[in-house]
Motif scaffolding. Structure first.
Motif, short mmCIF file in Angstrom:
data_model
loop_
_atom_site.label_atom_id
_atom_site.label_comp_id
_atom_site.label_asym_id
_atom_site.label_seq_id
_atom_site.Cartn_x
_atom_site.Cartn_y
_atom_site.Cartn_z
N LEU A 56 -2.79 -10.68 6.65
CA LEU A 56 -1.46 -9.91 6.75
C LEU A 56 -1.55 -8.99 7.95
O LEU A 56 -0.60 -8.70 8.71
CB LEU A 56 -1.32 -9.19 5.61
CG LEU A 56 0.00 -8.37 5.52
CD1 LEU A 56 1.48 -9.63 5.67
CD2 LEU A 56 0.25 -7.34 4.29
N SER A 57 -2.89 -8.65 8.43
CA SER A 57 -2.95 -7.67 9.55
C SER A 57 -2.49 -8.34 10.83
O SER A 57 -1.86 -7.73 11.73
CB SER A 57 -4.25 -7.48 9.64
OG SER A 57 -4.96 -6.71 8.64
N ALA A 66 7.77 -4.54 4.31
CA ALA A 66 7.16 -4.88 5.68
C ALA A 66 5.65 -5.10 5.59
O ALA A 66 5.05 -4.34 4.74
CB ALA A 66 7.66 -3.72 6.53
N PRO A 67 4.87 -5.70 6.53
CA PRO A 67 3.62 -5.98 6.62
C PRO A 67 2.91 -4.68 6.50
O PRO A 67 1.72 -4.45 5.64
CB PRO A 67 3.35 -6.68 7.90
CG PRO A 67 4.63 -7.43 8.14
CD PRO A 67 5.71 -6.65 7.57
N GLU A 68 3.44 -3.68 7.41
CA GLU A 68 2.46 -2.34 7.40
C GLU A 68 2.62 -1.43 5.96
O GLU A 68 1.52 -1.07 5.71
CB GLU A 68 3.15 -1.66 8.51
CG GLU A 68 4.58 -1.16 8.54
CD GLU A 68 5.35 -2.14 8.98
OE1 GLU A 68 6.68 -1.61 9.54
OE2 GLU A 68 5.03 -3.27 9.23
N THR A 115 -5.52 -8.90 3.47
CA THR A 115 -5.43 -8.02 4.26
C THR A 115 -5.39 -8.49 5.73
O THR A 115 -4.77 -8.33 6.56
CB THR A 115 -6.30 -6.78 4.07
OG1 THR A 115 -6.00 -6.29 2.68
CG2 THR A 115 -6.16 -5.66 5.09
N GLU A 133 0.23 -10.03 11.12
CA GLU A 133 1.58 -9.88 11.25
C GLU A 133 2.17 -8.28 11.40
O GLU A 133 3.30 -8.13 11.80
CB GLU A 133 2.21 -10.37 9.84
CG GLU A 133 2.08 -11.85 9.57
CD GLU A 133 2.65 -12.28 8.38
OE1 GLU A 133 3.66 -11.54 7.84
OE2 GLU A 133 1.81 -13.16 7.80
N ALA A 134 1.46 -7.59 11.21
CA ALA A 134 1.72 -6.06 11.19
C ALA A 134 1.77 -5.69 12.63
O ALA A 134 0.77 -6.11 13.39
CB ALA A 134 0.70 -5.25 10.33
N GLU A 151 1.01 -3.56 15.94
CA GLU A 151 -0.11 -2.84 16.52
C GLU A 151 0.54 -1.28 16.63
O GLU A 151 1.65 -1.18 17.26
CB GLU A 151 -0.60 -3.39 17.77
CG GLU A 151 -0.97 -4.72 17.52
CD GLU A 151 -1.78 -5.37 18.82
OE1 GLU A 151 -1.75 -4.43 19.82
OE2 GLU A 151 -2.19 -6.31 18.89
N ARG A 175 6.26 -11.55 0.42
CA ARG A 175 6.80 -10.88 1.33
C ARG A 175 7.76 -9.93 0.43
O ARG A 175 9.06 -10.09 1.02
CB ARG A 175 7.46 -11.75 2.44
CG ARG A 175 6.33 -12.40 3.21
CD ARG A 175 5.26 -11.68 3.50
NE ARG A 175 4.29 -12.43 4.48
CZ ARG A 175 3.04 -12.81 4.05
NH1 ARG A 175 2.71 -12.62 3.14
NH2 ARG A 175 2.51 -13.26 5.07
N LEU A 223 0.14 -3.56 3.62
CA LEU A 223 -1.26 -3.14 4.00
C LEU A 223 -1.67 -1.95 3.41
O LEU A 223 -2.85 -1.96 2.86
CB LEU A 223 -1.41 -3.24 5.67
CG LEU A 223 -1.40 -4.43 6.24
CD1 LEU A 223 -1.45 -4.30 7.79
CD2 LEU A 223 -2.69 -5.40 6.03
#
Length: 296
Positions: free
Chosen positions: A284-285, A189-191, A281, A287-288, A290, A186, A194
């Motif tokens: 992790l999605s 940021a998750p986004e 992916t 956590e991102a 929406e 980490r 991605l």
């Protein structure tokens, strides 16, 4: 096998020690004690001791002052050449980045232009040539905070992104090996991550790019102690918290070449590598955040 401790760092320490010994010889030839030399230069006595014993790297100004105080100006050029070689081997980040990251990125770009075959192993981060602008921004921002150097992140990101154009040159070849950990740490940021994972999948399809991923379940033949780059067959670059090591002795390059081959041999490639990236992916999605629905 621990290449960094067995070769590069030892070589740098030996070179610094040899330079210190040459400085000591000039002082002794001048019939001066360490304290006398320090007083003549308005230095603390400890500085003379540190330089002579290889515990501190002299600056070019230090060498000129030393040779002047010991009436050995004719030795300045040779000593400065030794210092330049040492700086190439062990380039401290505080020196390299004193004006920020942009200048260093430009220097690497010039090195990229001369290199035809790139081999890189990274156990913790995505290699710079594969980074998205968002991921690169996070790396430079964290680096500026850690090293307390000028914050020229926007320009550094621009230069790094520009460097990546060489990935599309048919006269260049690239072989990257990453661990699954580098995809899951980490560090942004998750986004942002991605977008980075999507870019890795895209770049893995380039005809001159070979991308390998070592999954968590893989049995290693050689431990992944640290990341490194091999440029063609004559230079190895290793980054530590404090410095960049540049190793050029044939025995060192051979050692790292062997380590890379053994790491690359246990990596997954092609569809298998993309499947690993896709799995990360999907994990992790969740956590991102929406994206907002239309009209919101």
């Amino acid at each position: 096998m621990r290449p960094s401790r067995a070769s590069g760092v030892t070589t740098v320490h030996e070179a610094r020690g040899a330079l210190g010994q040459r400085l000591r010889e000039l002082r002794q030839r001048a019939g001066m004690t360490g304290r006398q030399l320090a007083e003549s230069l308005s230095w603390p006595p400890s500085k003379v001791s540190k330089l002579e014993n290889g515990r501190q790297t002299p600056t070019a100004e230090d060498i000129r002052d030393w040779t002047g105080a010991t009436a050995a100006e004719d030795q300045s050029e040779a000593l400065l050449t030794s210092l330049h070689t040492l700086d190439l081997q062990y380039a401290e980040w505080q020196r390299q980045l004193r004006t920020g990251f942009t200048s260093h990125q430009s220097s690497i770009a010039r090195l990229d232009a001369r290199t035809r075959f790139f081999r890189a192993f990274e156990p913790t981060v995505v290699p710079g040539l594969l980074q998205t602008a968002g991921y690169a921004r996070e790396r430079f921002t964290q680096g500026a905070t850690t090293l307390k150097v000028p914050h020229d992140v926007d320009e550094a990101v621009r230069v790094r992104t520009q460097r990546q154009e060489i990935l599309y040159r048919p006269d260049k070849r690239f072989h990257f090996v990453l661990t699954e950990a580098a995809l899951r740490f980490r560090l942004c940021a998750p986004e942002v991550m991605l977008g980075q994972l999507d870019r890795l999948i895209s770049l893995s399809t380039l005809p001159n790019v070979k991308l390998g991923i070592i999954g968590f379940g893989t049995r290693y033949d050689v431990a992944p102690w640290h990341g490194f780059w091999i440029l063609d067959h004559d230079r190895v670059m290793v980054e530590t918290y404090s410095a960049e090591l540049n190793l050029a002795q044939p025995s060192e390059v051979k050692l790292y070449g062997t380590a890379f081959e053994r790491l690359a041999a246990v990596a997954a490639y092609g569809r298998a590598a993309r499947a690993l990236i896709t799995q990360v992916t999907e994990d992790l999605s969740a956590e991102a955040p929406e994206a907002p629905a239309d009209g919101e």
